[in-house]
Write a protein that holds these residues in place. Sequence first.
Motif, PDB file in Angstrom:
ATOM      1  N   VAL A  81       0.847  -1.204   0.000  1.00 20.76           N
ATOM      2  CA  VAL A  81       0.000   0.000   0.000  1.00 20.76           C
ATOM      3  C   VAL A  81       0.875   1.245   0.000  1.00 20.76           C
ATOM      4  CG1 VAL A  81      -1.788   1.268   1.252  1.00 20.76           C
ATOM      5  CG2 VAL A  81      -1.846  -1.232   1.201  1.00 20.76           C
ATOM      6  N   LYS A  82       1.909   1.233   0.817  1.00 23.53           N
ATOM      7  CA  LYS A  82       2.837   2.361   0.875  1.00 23.53           C
ATOM      8  C   LYS A  82       3.440   2.666  -0.498  1.00 23.53           C
ATOM      9  CE  LYS A  82       7.295   3.674   2.901  1.00 23.53           C
ATOM     10  NZ  LYS A  82       8.417   3.233   3.774  1.00 23.53           N
ATOM     11  N   GLU A  83       3.782   1.608  -1.238  1.00 20.15           N
ATOM     12  CA  GLU A  83       4.438   1.776  -2.531  1.00 20.15           C
ATOM     13  C   GLU A  83       3.452   1.959  -3.681  1.00 20.15           C
ATOM     14  OE1 GLU A  83       6.945  -1.661  -2.752  1.00 20.15           O
ATOM     15  OE2 GLU A  83       8.462  -0.805  -1.392  1.00 20.15           O
ATOM     16  N   GLY A  84       2.160   1.962  -3.378  1.00 18.08           N
ATOM     17  CA  GLY A  84       1.153   2.217  -4.397  1.00 18.08           C
ATOM     18  C   GLY A  84       0.788   1.021  -5.243  1.00 18.08           C
ATOM     19  N   GLU A  85       1.279  -0.154  -4.884  1.00 19.52           N
ATOM     20  CA  GLU A  85       0.935  -1.348  -5.643  1.00 19.52           C
ATOM     21  C   GLU A  85      -0.468  -1.823  -5.319  1.00 19.52           C
ATOM     22  OE1 GLU A  85       2.920  -5.699  -6.728  1.00 19.52           O
ATOM     23  OE2 GLU A  85       3.458  -4.702  -4.853  1.00 19.52           O
ATOM     24  N   ALA A  86      -0.873  -1.638  -4.075  1.00 15.49           N
ATOM     25  CA  ALA A  86      -2.225  -1.997  -3.642  1.00 15.49           C
ATOM     26  C   ALA A  86      -2.927  -0.742  -3.129  1.00 15.49           C
ATOM     27  CB  ALA A  86      -2.181  -3.063  -2.553  1.00 15.49           C
ATOM     28  N   ALA A  87      -4.246  -0.729  -3.227  1.00 16.43           N
ATOM     29  CA  ALA A  87      -5.029   0.435  -2.783  1.00 16.43           C
ATOM     30  C   ALA A  87      -5.386   0.351  -1.305  1.00 16.43           C
ATOM     31  CB  ALA A  87      -6.309   0.553  -3.615  1.00 16.43           C
ATOM     32  N   GLY A  88      -5.292  -0.843  -0.716  1.00 19.49           N
ATOM     33  CA  GLY A  88      -5.623  -1.014   0.690  1.00 19.49           C
ATOM     34  C   GLY A  88      -5.199  -2.377   1.168  1.00 19.49           C
ATOM     35  N   VAL A  89      -5.114  -2.540   2.487  1.00 15.48           N
ATOM     36  CA  VAL A  89      -4.724  -3.813   3.082  1.00 15.48           C
ATOM     37  C   VAL A  89      -5.785  -4.247   4.085  1.00 15.48           C
ATOM     38  CG1 VAL A  89      -3.316  -2.638   4.829  1.00 15.48           C
ATOM     39  CG2 VAL A  89      -2.928  -5.065   4.367  1.00 15.48           C
ATOM     40  N   VAL A  90      -6.076  -5.551   4.098  1.00 11.46           N
ATOM     41  CA  VAL A  90      -7.014  -6.138   5.054  1.00 11.46           C
ATOM     42  C   VAL A  90      -6.307  -7.285   5.746  1.00 11.46           C
ATOM     43  CG1 VAL A  90      -9.265  -7.225   5.397  1.00 11.46           C
ATOM     44  CG2 VAL A  90      -8.958  -5.565   3.556  1.00 11.46           C
ATOM     45  N   SER A  91      -6.360  -7.324   7.074  1.00 13.06           N
ATOM     46  CA  SER A  91      -5.689  -8.379   7.828  1.00 13.06           C
ATOM     47  C   SER A  91      -6.529  -8.801   9.019  1.00 13.06           C
ATOM     48  CB  SER A  91      -4.321  -7.904   8.314  1.00 13.06           C
ATOM     49  OG  SER A  91      -3.722  -8.861   9.178  1.00 13.06           O
ATOM     50  N   ALA A  92      -6.487 -10.098   9.329  1.00 12.25           N
ATOM     51  CA  ALA A  92      -7.146 -10.621  10.524  1.00 12.25           C
ATOM     52  C   ALA A  92      -6.109 -10.975  11.589  1.00 12.25           C
ATOM     53  CB  ALA A  92      -7.977 -11.864  10.179  1.00 12.25           C
ATOM     54  N   GLY A  93      -4.885 -10.472  11.414  1.00 20.59           N
ATOM     55  CA  GLY A  93      -3.792 -10.811  12.313  1.00 20.59           C
ATOM     56  C   GLY A  93      -3.745  -9.964  13.570  1.00 20.59           C
ATOM     57  N   ASN A  94      -2.613 -10.037  14.249  1.00 26.24           N
ATOM     58  CA  ASN A  94      -2.332  -9.358  15.505  1.00 26.24           C
ATOM     59  C   ASN A  94      -2.625  -7.853  15.395  1.00 26.24           C
ATOM     60  OD1 ASN A  94      -0.789  -7.924  17.543  1.00 26.24           O
ATOM     61  ND2 ASN A  94       0.363  -9.785  17.918  1.00 26.24           N
TER      62      ASN A  94
END
Length: 342
Positions: A81-94
Motif C-alpha cells: 500500500v505504501k508503494e502504491g501497488e495496492a489500494a488497501g490492506v485487510v488483515s485478521a492478524g495481531n
Amino acid sequence: MGGDFAPDMVCEGVKIARKRYPNVHFLLFGDEAKIEPLLTDKQRAYCTVRHTADVVTNDDKPSQAVRTGRKSSMWLAIKSVKEGEAAGVVSAGNTGALMAMAKLNLRTLPGIDRPAIATLLPTRRGESVMLDLGANTECAANNLVEFAVMGEVFARCLLGLERPRVGLLNIGSEELKGTESLRQASITLRESAPPTMDFHGFIEGDDIGAGTVDVVVTDGFTGNVALKTAEGTAKLYSSFLKSAFRSSLLARLGYLLAKGALDRVRQRTDPRRYNGAMFLGLNGICVKSHGGTDAVGFANAIGVAVNLIAHDLNETIKEECRHLGETRQGPDDLDEAKAAQA
C-alpha cells in the motif's frame, strides 16, 4: 496468514468478496505452499500470491513484530500500500502489530496527530460509527476533535449520510460534566465543526445502542471497554434465550413459533455483518478483521476497504482537517500564514 482459521478463511472470503466486487484484484501475502492449493482456477485469474514464510503470530508484541517482521506477510502487505501497488490492506492478524507496522509504513495524514480504530455498530435506528476502540488509551482535546472529523467522514462514506450527527461519549449530557479534554473538545466542535458535521454534544452510554448519534467519539480506553461490554451483554442475553427456550416442552414449542423473528434478530446482530475496523488517520487504507471471523465476515471486512477506497476517504479527511484548521485559526492568523508563505 492472520486469523484463527487462516489461510482457508481468507481465500474463501476473497472468493465471496469477488462476487460482490467483480473489478477488484487481490495480492495474497503468505506461504505459497499453503495458499495455492486453496485457490480455484477462477481465483488464480484475479489473485496473485506473494510468497513469504514469515508470519506475525498473535503472541508477538508489536515492538518485536516491527523489529523482526520485516519479511512477514503482514509487513509486506502494508508495504504494498505504501508503494502504491495496492489500494488497501485487510488483515485478521495481531491488532497491535498491524497498527504499529501500519503507522511506521504509512504514517499519519496531514492534520492528524494520532490514528484511531473505528467500526460500525448496530443500533435501534440502524447503524452507527464508534471510535476510538483501543489505539489511544489517553487523548487530548485535539485528538478527540480529529476523531470526530474522521468519524464523520467515515459515516458519510459507509452509511451514505449527508450530515452525520456526532456525539462525545461522556458520563452525562450536561456541559459541565466530564474531563477537561472532553469539555474543550466540545467547545471546539461547537465553534469550528465542518459544515458536513451535525455536532450533537455529549452523549451517555445508553445512547450508543439507542442510535442517538451517527458517530460516537471517545478515547481508546473507554471505547474498547464499551465495545467489549456490548459484545459480552449480547452473548449473555443470547445464552439466556437459549436456556429459556430449552427449559420445557412448551418453551421449545414457543421457539418454533418465534423462530422466524429470532432469525431476523440473529441476522441483525450477527457480528460478521459489522466485521472490519478501519485504522482512520493513516495515509493509506488499512482494515482490521476480527481474528475469529469466518469467510463471510472476512468478505465484509474486504467490503469496508473497497468502499472506503471508492469514496476516497483519506482525501476527504484531509479536506475536512484543512477546513477545521482554517476555522480554528481565524482570519487574522490566516492572513499572517499567507504572508509568511509569500
